[in-house]
Design a protein around this motif. Structure first.
Motif, short mmCIF file in Angstrom:
data_model
loop_
_atom_site.label_atom_id
_atom_site.label_comp_id
_atom_site.label_asym_id
_atom_site.label_seq_id
_atom_site.Cartn_x
_atom_site.Cartn_y
_atom_site.Cartn_z
N GLY A 134 0.97 -1.16 0.08
CA GLY A 134 0.13 0.02 0.01
C GLY A 134 0.77 0.91 -0.41
N LEU A 135 0.57 1.83 -0.55
CA LEU A 135 1.32 3.86 -0.87
C LEU A 135 -0.01 4.71 -0.30
CD1 LEU A 135 2.58 2.85 -4.45
CD2 LEU A 135 4.41 3.12 -2.25
N THR A 136 0.77 5.72 -0.25
CA THR A 136 -0.70 6.82 -0.65
C THR A 136 0.38 8.12 -0.98
OG1 THR A 136 -2.55 8.34 1.05
CG2 THR A 136 0.16 7.79 2.09
N ASP A 137 -0.41 9.64 -1.43
CA ASP A 137 0.00 10.54 -1.69
C ASP A 137 1.24 10.98 -2.00
OD1 ASP A 137 -1.61 12.82 0.75
OD2 ASP A 137 -1.82 10.75 1.49
N LEU A 138 0.89 9.93 -3.49
CA LEU A 138 2.49 9.84 -4.39
C LEU A 138 2.55 11.43 -5.29
CD1 LEU A 138 1.70 6.79 -6.02
CD2 LEU A 138 3.46 7.34 -4.50
N HIS A 139 1.68 12.19 -5.02
CA HIS A 139 1.67 13.98 -6.20
C HIS A 139 2.13 13.69 -7.45
CE1 HIS A 139 -0.98 15.97 -2.46
NE2 HIS A 139 -0.05 15.20 -1.73
N ASN A 140 2.15 12.66 -8.12
CA ASN A 140 2.76 12.28 -9.42
C ASN A 140 3.97 11.81 -8.66
OD1 ASN A 140 1.67 12.77 -11.42
ND2 ASN A 140 2.81 14.02 -12.74
N ALA B 72 -6.20 0.69 5.80
CA ALA B 72 -5.15 2.04 4.89
C ALA B 72 -5.72 3.11 4.02
CB ALA B 72 -4.60 0.81 3.45
N CYS B 73 -5.13 4.48 4.65
CA CYS B 73 -4.94 5.45 4.64
C CYS B 73 -3.93 6.10 4.75
CB CYS B 73 -6.00 6.01 5.92
SG CYS B 73 -5.83 5.76 7.16
N GLY B 74 -4.53 7.51 4.41
CA GLY B 74 -3.19 8.61 3.81
C GLY B 74 -3.39 10.34 4.39
N HIS B 75 -3.61 11.04 3.77
CA HIS B 75 -3.52 12.38 3.70
C HIS B 75 -2.49 13.01 4.12
CE1 HIS B 75 -6.35 15.59 3.58
NE2 HIS B 75 -7.05 15.36 4.77
N VAL B 76 -2.28 12.54 5.95
CA VAL B 76 -1.74 13.04 7.08
C VAL B 76 0.01 13.04 6.48
CG1 VAL B 76 -1.45 14.11 8.98
CG2 VAL B 76 -3.99 13.54 7.99
N ASN C 4 -9.48 -4.41 16.73
CA ASN C 4 -9.70 -5.04 16.46
C ASN C 4 -8.59 -4.93 14.81
OD1 ASN C 4 -9.03 -7.36 17.90
ND2 ASN C 4 -10.92 -7.96 18.09
N THR C 5 -9.24 -3.09 14.36
CA THR C 5 -8.89 -2.89 13.51
C THR C 5 -7.53 -2.80 12.93
OG1 THR C 5 -11.33 -3.02 12.68
CG2 THR C 5 -9.61 -1.80 11.47
N LEU C 6 -6.71 -3.28 12.03
CA LEU C 6 -4.87 -2.67 12.21
C LEU C 6 -5.57 -1.29 10.92
CD1 LEU C 6 -3.22 -5.41 11.60
CD2 LEU C 6 -2.65 -4.24 12.88
N ILE C 7 -4.94 0.05 11.39
CA ILE C 7 -4.65 1.06 11.00
C ILE C 7 -3.32 1.12 10.49
CG2 ILE C 7 -5.11 3.57 11.00
CD1 ILE C 7 -7.81 1.58 12.12
N VAL C 8 -3.12 1.93 8.99
CA VAL C 8 -1.87 2.17 8.57
C VAL C 8 -1.61 3.12 7.47
CG1 VAL C 8 -2.39 0.40 6.35
CG2 VAL C 8 -0.56 1.15 7.63
N ASN C 9 -0.93 4.17 8.20
CA ASN C 9 -0.64 5.28 7.29
C ASN C 9 0.64 5.02 6.98
OD1 ASN C 9 -0.43 7.79 6.24
ND2 ASN C 9 -1.31 9.10 7.65
N PRO C 10 1.02 4.33 5.47
CA PRO C 10 2.38 4.60 5.21
C PRO C 10 2.82 6.61 5.10
CG PRO C 10 1.04 4.09 3.06
CD PRO C 10 -0.19 4.58 4.71
N SER C 11 2.09 7.24 4.49
CA SER C 11 2.72 8.43 5.06
C SER C 11 3.44 8.52 2.73
CB SER C 11 3.49 8.44 5.47
OG SER C 11 5.42 8.58 5.55
N SER C 12 3.54 9.40 2.92
CA SER C 12 4.10 10.28 1.09
C SER C 12 5.68 9.19 1.04
CB SER C 12 4.46 11.54 1.16
OG SER C 12 4.86 12.12 1.88
N THR C 13 6.34 8.54 2.12
CA THR C 13 7.51 8.58 1.72
C THR C 13 7.46 6.89 2.82
OG1 THR C 13 7.76 8.79 4.84
CG2 THR C 13 8.85 10.90 3.18
N GLY C 14 6.69 6.16 2.45
CA GLY C 14 6.38 4.98 2.65
C GLY C 14 5.95 4.55 1.76
N PHE C 15 5.76 2.70 2.63
CA PHE C 15 4.66 1.38 2.07
C PHE C 15 4.76 0.28 2.89
CE2 PHE C 15 8.95 0.04 0.37
CZ PHE C 15 8.59 -1.17 0.32
#
Length: 227
Positions: A5-11, A186-190, A201-212
């Protein structure tokens, strides 16, 4: 099944070959995929700049990547209507959809809650919740404890939604998680809230724009790595 999973690639065209070496079954991207160009509004009463152009070349890239590996995407708060239309035409966009892949159900919830910057794809908290309920009504599928939520905005009051202004996540997304209990959100934004957290029991993951992240649907193992 192994998910990346990825997020916030901004092109940004990142090194997808590196990701493919992990042999994922699918790649998830939690919005803000494209990049905007801005200009000052001609209306002096406008408090914010206006979007003059949206660079969507990365959508073409992802469409080609989908020939090698399944790709699921949703729009973020910065994707406008024209860009969302192109995402729809690519066949990759699962915003406001329920899709089944192998033995896993994915539900996409793009856009964000209201922000001070008035970006193009924002919703009230009631609208976010109603959009999710509409998906379930259309599909008539019991998803409790049995789906992955791909959301741009993180749930409120978690490690995934912290910034200088405080906790800026969505109370509606949190309500959805508490009521319907996805196995993973699987989220992002921040961008500054790279984290793994849990709501019950729900896992929450924000890998940020610098991770996966890498998630195994069988073992429930979840890790974040640098891009």
């Amino acid at each position: 099944m192994r998910l990346i999973g990825l997020t916030d690639l901004h092109n940004r065209i990142i090194n997808f070959d590196k990701l493919l070496r992990y042999k994922p079954d699918a790649i998830l991207i939690s919005g803000d995929i494209t990049k905007c160009s801005f200009a000052k509004s001609a209306n002096q009463n406008d408090s914010f700049d206006v979007i003059t152009e949206q660079d969507t070349r990365i959508i073409d890239f992802l469409e080609n990547l989908n020939n090698k590996i399944k790709v699921f995407i949703i729009p973020g708060n910065w994707e406008n209507l024209d860009t969302i239309q192109k995402m729809n035409e690519s066949g990759l966009n699962i915003d406001e959809k329920l899709v089944k892949f192998y033995d896993t159900i994915f539900i996409g919830l793009g856009g964000s809650n209201k922000t001070p910057i008035c970006s193009p794809n924002e919703y009230s908290e009631d609208e976010i919740y109603e959009r999710f309920i509409k998906i379930l009504k259309n599909e008539k599928t019991d998803v409790k404890n049995n789906f992955i939520l791909l959301s741009h905005v993180p749930p409120k009051d978690t490690m995934a939604d912290r910034c200088e202004a405080g906790h800026v996540g969505s109370s509606a997304v949190r309500k959805i998680i508490e009521e319907f209990k996805p196995v993973l959100c699987a989220c992002g934004h921040v961008h500054e809230s790279r984290s793994i957290d849990k709501i019950e029991n729900t896992l929450i993951v924000n890998p940020s724009s610098t991770g996966f992240f890498i998630y195994d649907t069988k073992t429930k193992n979840l890790e974040i790595h640098d891009l």
